[in-house]
Design a protein around this motif. Sequence first.
Motif, PDB file in Angstrom:
ATOM      1  N   LEU A 278      86.831  55.411  51.593  1.00  0.00           N
ATOM      2  CA  LEU A 278      86.994  54.164  50.687  1.00  0.00           C
ATOM      3  C   LEU A 278      87.460  54.927  49.578  1.00  0.00           C
ATOM      4  O   LEU A 278      86.767  56.455  49.110  1.00  0.00           O
ATOM      5  CB  LEU A 278      85.308  53.781  50.301  1.00  0.00           C
ATOM      6  CG  LEU A 278      84.346  53.267  51.086  1.00  0.00           C
ATOM      7  CD1 LEU A 278      83.072  52.777  50.558  1.00  0.00           C
ATOM      8  CD2 LEU A 278      84.989  51.955  51.885  1.00  0.00           C
TER       9      LEU A 278
ATOM     10  N   ASP B  85      82.569  56.859  49.866  1.00  0.00           N
ATOM     11  CA  ASP B  85      83.424  57.439  49.110  1.00  0.00           C
ATOM     12  C   ASP B  85      83.433  58.505  49.082  1.00  0.00           C
ATOM     13  O   ASP B  85      83.310  59.516  48.787  1.00  0.00           O
ATOM     14  CB  ASP B  85      82.813  56.928  47.872  1.00  0.00           C
ATOM     15  CG  ASP B  85      83.292  56.757  46.913  1.00  0.00           C
ATOM     16  OD1 ASP B  85      84.498  57.269  46.744  1.00  0.00           O
ATOM     17  OD2 ASP B  85      82.071  57.234  45.659  1.00  0.00           O
TER      18      ASP B  85
ATOM     19  N   VAL C  50      80.876  55.398  56.254  1.00  0.00           N
ATOM     20  CA  VAL C  50      81.925  54.608  55.228  1.00  0.00           C
ATOM     21  C   VAL C  50      81.477  55.969  53.885  1.00  0.00           C
ATOM     22  O   VAL C  50      80.132  55.572  53.779  1.00  0.00           O
ATOM     23  CB  VAL C  50      80.913  52.997  55.321  1.00  0.00           C
ATOM     24  CG1 VAL C  50      82.428  53.069  53.864  1.00  0.00           C
ATOM     25  CG2 VAL C  50      81.796  52.578  56.417  1.00  0.00           C
TER      26      VAL C  50
ATOM     27  N   SER D  64      78.996  49.124  45.303  1.00  0.00           N
ATOM     28  CA  SER D  64      79.533  49.179  46.478  1.00  0.00           C
ATOM     29  C   SER D  64      79.330  49.085  47.746  1.00  0.00           C
ATOM     30  O   SER D  64      79.978  49.289  48.539  1.00  0.00           O
ATOM     31  CB  SER D  64      81.285  50.647  46.211  1.00  0.00           C
ATOM     32  OG  SER D  64      82.062  49.573  44.848  1.00  0.00           O
TER      33      SER D  64
ATOM     34  N   ASP E  77      78.010  56.246  48.693  1.00  0.00           N
ATOM     35  CA  ASP E  77      78.904  55.917  47.190  1.00  0.00           C
ATOM     36  C   ASP E  77      78.364  56.081  45.994  1.00  0.00           C
ATOM     37  O   ASP E  77      77.072  55.192  45.840  1.00  0.00           O
ATOM     38  CB  ASP E  77      79.349  54.409  47.531  1.00  0.00           C
ATOM     39  CG  ASP E  77      81.185  54.316  46.417  1.00  0.00           C
ATOM     40  OD1 ASP E  77      80.467  54.524  45.364  1.00  0.00           O
ATOM     41  OD2 ASP E  77      81.827  53.262  46.713  1.00  0.00           O
TER      42      ASP E  77
ATOM     43  N   MET F  21      90.595  52.510  53.503  1.00  0.00           N
ATOM     44  CA  MET F  21      89.908  51.612  52.951  1.00  0.00           C
ATOM     45  C   MET F  21      89.526  51.475  51.900  1.00  0.00           C
ATOM     46  O   MET F  21      88.951  52.542  50.348  1.00  0.00           O
ATOM     47  CB  MET F  21      88.212  50.610  52.793  1.00  0.00           C
ATOM     48  CG  MET F  21      88.540  49.090  52.723  1.00  0.00           C
ATOM     49  SD  MET F  21      87.045  48.223  53.175  1.00  0.00           S
ATOM     50  CE  MET F  21      87.440  46.895  54.320  1.00  0.00           C
ATOM     51  N   ARG F  22      90.765  50.506  50.673  1.00  0.00           N
ATOM     52  CA  ARG F  22      91.002  50.490  49.079  1.00  0.00           C
ATOM     53  C   ARG F  22      90.276  50.068  48.167  1.00  0.00           C
ATOM     54  O   ARG F  22      89.481  49.291  48.711  1.00  0.00           O
ATOM     55  CB  ARG F  22      92.002  50.086  48.568  1.00  0.00           C
ATOM     56  CG  ARG F  22      93.871  50.524  49.132  1.00  0.00           C
ATOM     57  CD  ARG F  22      94.462  51.315  48.191  1.00  0.00           C
ATOM     58  NE  ARG F  22      94.601  51.415  47.015  1.00  0.00           N
ATOM     59  CZ  ARG F  22      95.638  50.517  46.415  1.00  0.00           C
ATOM     60  NH1 ARG F  22      96.520  49.739  47.099  1.00  0.00           N
ATOM     61  NH2 ARG F  22      95.346  50.039  45.124  1.00  0.00           N
ATOM     62  N   LYS F  23      89.735  50.717  47.015  1.00  0.00           N
ATOM     63  CA  LYS F  23      88.937  50.284  46.267  1.00  0.00           C
ATOM     64  C   LYS F  23      89.399  49.705  45.868  1.00  0.00           C
ATOM     65  O   LYS F  23      90.391  50.236  45.203  1.00  0.00           O
ATOM     66  CB  LYS F  23      87.787  50.725  46.032  1.00  0.00           C
ATOM     67  CG  LYS F  23      86.709  51.106  46.978  1.00  0.00           C
ATOM     68  CD  LYS F  23      85.594  52.966  46.631  1.00  0.00           C
ATOM     69  CE  LYS F  23      85.140  52.555  45.272  1.00  0.00           C
ATOM     70  NZ  LYS F  23      84.483  53.905  45.502  1.00  0.00           N
TER      71      LYS F  23
ATOM     72  N   VAL G  71      78.546  47.020  50.980  1.00  0.00           N
ATOM     73  CA  VAL G  71      79.185  47.720  52.520  1.00  0.00           C
ATOM     74  C   VAL G  71      77.953  47.614  52.982  1.00  0.00           C
ATOM     75  O   VAL G  71      77.910  46.901  54.195  1.00  0.00           O
ATOM     76  CB  VAL G  71      79.490  49.363  52.496  1.00  0.00           C
ATOM     77  CG1 VAL G  71      79.748  49.865  53.591  1.00  0.00           C
ATOM     78  CG2 VAL G  71      80.659  49.356  51.359  1.00  0.00           C
TER      79      VAL G  71
END
Length: 117
Positions: free
Chosen positions: A89, A60, A58, A21, A16, A110-112, A25
């Motif tokens: 994300l 972004d 994971v 962020s 990310d 997954m919403r940020k 994580v």
Amino acid sequence: MSDVGAPRPALVVAADDEQDSVELVAILLGRAGYEVLCASEGVEALALIRERIPDLCVLDGGMPGLAGFEVLRRMREDHRTAAIRVLILTATVDQEREIRRHGVEPDSFMRKPFEGE
């Protein structure tokens, strides 16, 4: 006591461009027992993924430069990384639109912004 024969923790690559962020994580997954490698942009993430072959990524979805969706596309095109599970994300509400727009589907979204517990 020896660690010989002990299973290794699952490896996660987290990427990310927002430092807070990616650190969150890493903290959350580290507490859960995962080994986490962090990247601040997509090219770095893709290099880590190809070098270490993680269990999970994971990413972004909207990083500048090589965004998470493009990292995912390149992963799916490479037989060594095609089966790695990927969580994207995103701040976008419409996940189906994102899939159509980018032409590649992550395993999950997954919403940020999100918060740790």
